[in-house]
Write an enzyme that holds these catalytic residues in place. Structure first.
Site, mmCIF file in Angstrom:
data_model
loop_
_atom_site.group_PDB
_atom_site.id
_atom_site.type_symbol
_atom_site.label_atom_id
_atom_site.label_comp_id
_atom_site.label_asym_id
_atom_site.label_seq_id
_atom_site.Cartn_x
_atom_site.Cartn_y
_atom_site.Cartn_z
ATOM 1 N N HIS A 74 -1.338 -8.057 2.071
ATOM 2 C CA HIS A 74 -1.444 -8.693 3.395
ATOM 3 C C HIS A 74 -2.747 -8.369 4.111
ATOM 4 O O HIS A 74 -3.117 -9.039 5.071
ATOM 5 C CB HIS A 74 -0.211 -8.383 4.273
ATOM 6 C CG HIS A 74 -0.082 -6.971 4.734
ATOM 7 N ND1 HIS A 74 -0.365 -6.583 6.020
ATOM 8 C CD2 HIS A 74 0.305 -5.843 4.094
ATOM 9 C CE1 HIS A 74 -0.136 -5.287 6.159
ATOM 10 N NE2 HIS A 74 0.275 -4.819 4.994
ATOM 11 N N GLY A 122 0.815 -1.218 0.000
ATOM 12 C CA GLY A 122 0.000 0.000 0.000
ATOM 13 C C GLY A 122 0.844 1.260 0.000
ATOM 14 O O GLY A 122 0.502 2.249 -0.666
ATOM 15 N N THR A 123 1.945 1.256 0.736
ATOM 16 C CA THR A 123 2.786 2.451 0.837
ATOM 17 C C THR A 123 3.331 2.843 -0.528
ATOM 18 O O THR A 123 3.239 4.006 -0.951
ATOM 19 C CB THR A 123 3.958 2.191 1.822
ATOM 20 O OG1 THR A 123 3.396 1.797 3.076
ATOM 21 C CG2 THR A 123 4.828 3.414 2.000
ATOM 22 N N GLN A 158 -7.742 -0.740 3.240
ATOM 23 C CA GLN A 158 -8.579 -1.322 4.296
ATOM 24 C C GLN A 158 -9.936 -1.797 3.763
ATOM 25 O O GLN A 158 -10.665 -2.481 4.483
ATOM 26 C CB GLN A 158 -8.825 -0.291 5.403
ATOM 27 C CG GLN A 158 -7.584 0.061 6.189
ATOM 28 C CD GLN A 158 -7.150 -1.038 7.146
ATOM 29 O OE1 GLN A 158 -7.940 -1.924 7.499
ATOM 30 N NE2 GLN A 158 -5.905 -0.999 7.564
ATOM 31 N N SER A 209 -3.294 -3.524 -0.857
ATOM 32 C CA SER A 209 -2.172 -4.201 -0.206
ATOM 33 C C SER A 209 -2.533 -5.662 0.017
ATOM 34 O O SER A 209 -3.620 -5.971 0.522
ATOM 35 C CB SER A 209 -1.878 -3.521 1.127
ATOM 36 O OG SER A 209 -0.846 -4.186 1.783
ATOM 37 N N CYS A 255 -0.111 -0.572 11.428
ATOM 38 C CA CYS A 255 1.034 -0.756 10.547
ATOM 39 C C CYS A 255 1.986 0.423 10.620
ATOM 40 O O CYS A 255 2.709 0.720 9.700
ATOM 41 C CB CYS A 255 0.566 -0.985 9.122
ATOM 42 S SG CYS A 255 -0.715 0.138 8.636
ATOM 43 N N THR A 267 13.222 -6.577 -11.875
ATOM 44 C CA THR A 267 12.671 -7.920 -12.099
ATOM 45 C C THR A 267 11.513 -8.177 -11.134
ATOM 46 O O THR A 267 11.629 -7.916 -9.941
ATOM 47 C CB THR A 267 13.782 -8.979 -11.904
ATOM 48 O OG1 THR A 267 14.847 -8.637 -12.793
ATOM 49 C CG2 THR A 267 13.282 -10.379 -12.181
ATOM 50 N N ASN A 275 -8.331 3.306 8.499
ATOM 51 C CA ASN A 275 -7.690 2.153 9.140
ATOM 52 C C ASN A 275 -7.849 2.146 10.652
ATOM 53 O O ASN A 275 -7.601 1.134 11.285
ATOM 54 C CB ASN A 275 -6.198 2.105 8.782
ATOM 55 C CG ASN A 275 -5.509 3.420 8.991
ATOM 56 O OD1 ASN A 275 -5.879 4.419 8.381
ATOM 57 N ND2 ASN A 275 -4.518 3.443 9.845
#
Ligand SMILES: Cc1ncc(COP(=O)(O)O)c(C=O)c1O
Length: 321
Positions: A133, A5-6, A111, A131, A257, A169, A83
């Site tokens: 995760h 996300g960042t 979120q 994101s 986070c 890559t 969030n």
């Protein structure tokens, strides 16, 4: 693909800022640091950034966006769901207003994905951050949706991978895992939403009814179904987290986070919370594998530890709990 996300948010901000002529960006006062920090950096680079206010539920008034927009506005970026308190913004309306002045509209949907149905075309967004995760995929991978025709400058230059948008890559294993997580999140969306709602409704009604001096923060309905955010008057959320942790329950006060040392939540401040309300706040989220039994166990632990903490609270004499 991005590293999460960042990076998606940074790519959206810098990628649009360096493409468009305008030097004005509009965001909200309750964004994640992955938006606020690049915004602060752009301010140092002579961009003007406007931070839209929110009401006591954490909601933006679309009319405030309309007032801030000018012909110099190159980008509007407003998070889909917060969030901390879980409030969902009127994204479709905000995107429509931004487009009236030809600004690009980005949303940080980190979120929201997997918690609400998101149709990028239906919502009319130009860019959207995800994101992996947050939907049970591998860590360190994410994506930035870019609408066809929207031009964006890359952050990473080199061999020209990903159509020149992100050189280097590709991490194929991460991409495959993320792809599978997206598929599962989409295929199971309705079922997951009902599961989250069943658990959070139970948690909210039991906590509010069984623990005095407790409020649910964020919007009562316009919220992601897996999040609850409470204020327990007269206790410290930090102490509460330690006590919950001792009972094997993971909770957080602010952004889970963030690696920062503790500071009062900018989100709750923007919502007009007092220092005491901020101190007594706690966020709990549920996942697909949580059970009703775990909710009941959490309520019992909360009842016990809130009572204990209140007996030693500096606010003890203020309340009659
Ligand atoms: C709303 C929001 N945006 C961005 C991020 C950052 O995402 P990542 O950790 O994948 O870089 C988070 C992290 O939880 C978040 O909640």
């Amino acid at each position: 693909m991005t590293s999460g996300g960042t990076e998606s948010n940074n790519t959206a901000l810098y990628g649009i800022a360096s493409q468009k002529k305008g030097k004005h960006i509009i965001t909200s006062s309750i964004e994640h640091d992955a938006i606020l920090e690049p915004c602060k950096h752009l301010e140092r680079e002579s961009y003007k950034v406007s931070y839209l206010p929110v009401d006591k539920y954490g909601l933006i008034d679309p009319e405030d966006l309309r007032k801030e927009l000018s012909h110099d506005t190159c980008l509007v970026t407003v998070m889909f769901a917060n969030n901390e308190v879980g409030t969902i913004q009127p994204i479709k309306e905000l995107a429509r207003i931004a487009h009236e002045k030809n600004a690009i509209f980005h949303t940080d949907a980190v979120q929201a994905v997997g918690k609400v149905a998101i149709d990028v075309k239906g919502f009319g967004v130009d860019l959207l951050s995800i994101s992996s995760h947050k939907i049970n995929g591998p860590k360190g991978v994410g994506a930035l949706y870019i609408k066809k025709g929207v031009k964006i400058s890359p952050l990473l230059l080199g061999g020209g991978q990903e159509s020149g948008l992100r050189s280097g890559t590709e991490n194929v294993a991460n991409m495959a895992g993320f792809g599978m997580a997206c598929k599962l999140a989409r295929d199971n969306l309705d079922q997951n939403i009902s599961h989250f709602k069943k658990l959070t409704n139970r948690l909210v009604s039991r906590v509010i009814n069984e623990i005095q001096g407790t409020t649910l923060n964020g919007h009562p309905e316009k919220r992601i179904p897996n999040n609850v955010h409470f204020t327990f008057l007269g206790v410290s959320g930090e102490d509460l987290i330690i006590k919950l942790d001792e009972n094997k329950i993971a909770a957080s006060t602010g952004s889970a986070c963030s690696v920062r040392i503790q500071r009062p939540s900018h989100v709750l401040k923007a919502m007009g919370f007092s220092h005491e309300q901020i101190t007594g706040s706690l966020r709990l989220t549920v996942g697909t594998t949580n059970t009703e039994q775990e909710i009941d166990d959490t309520v019992e632990v909360l009842k016990k530890v809130v009572k204990e903490l209140r007996t030693v609270s500096p606010y003890k004499s203020k309340y009659n709990f």
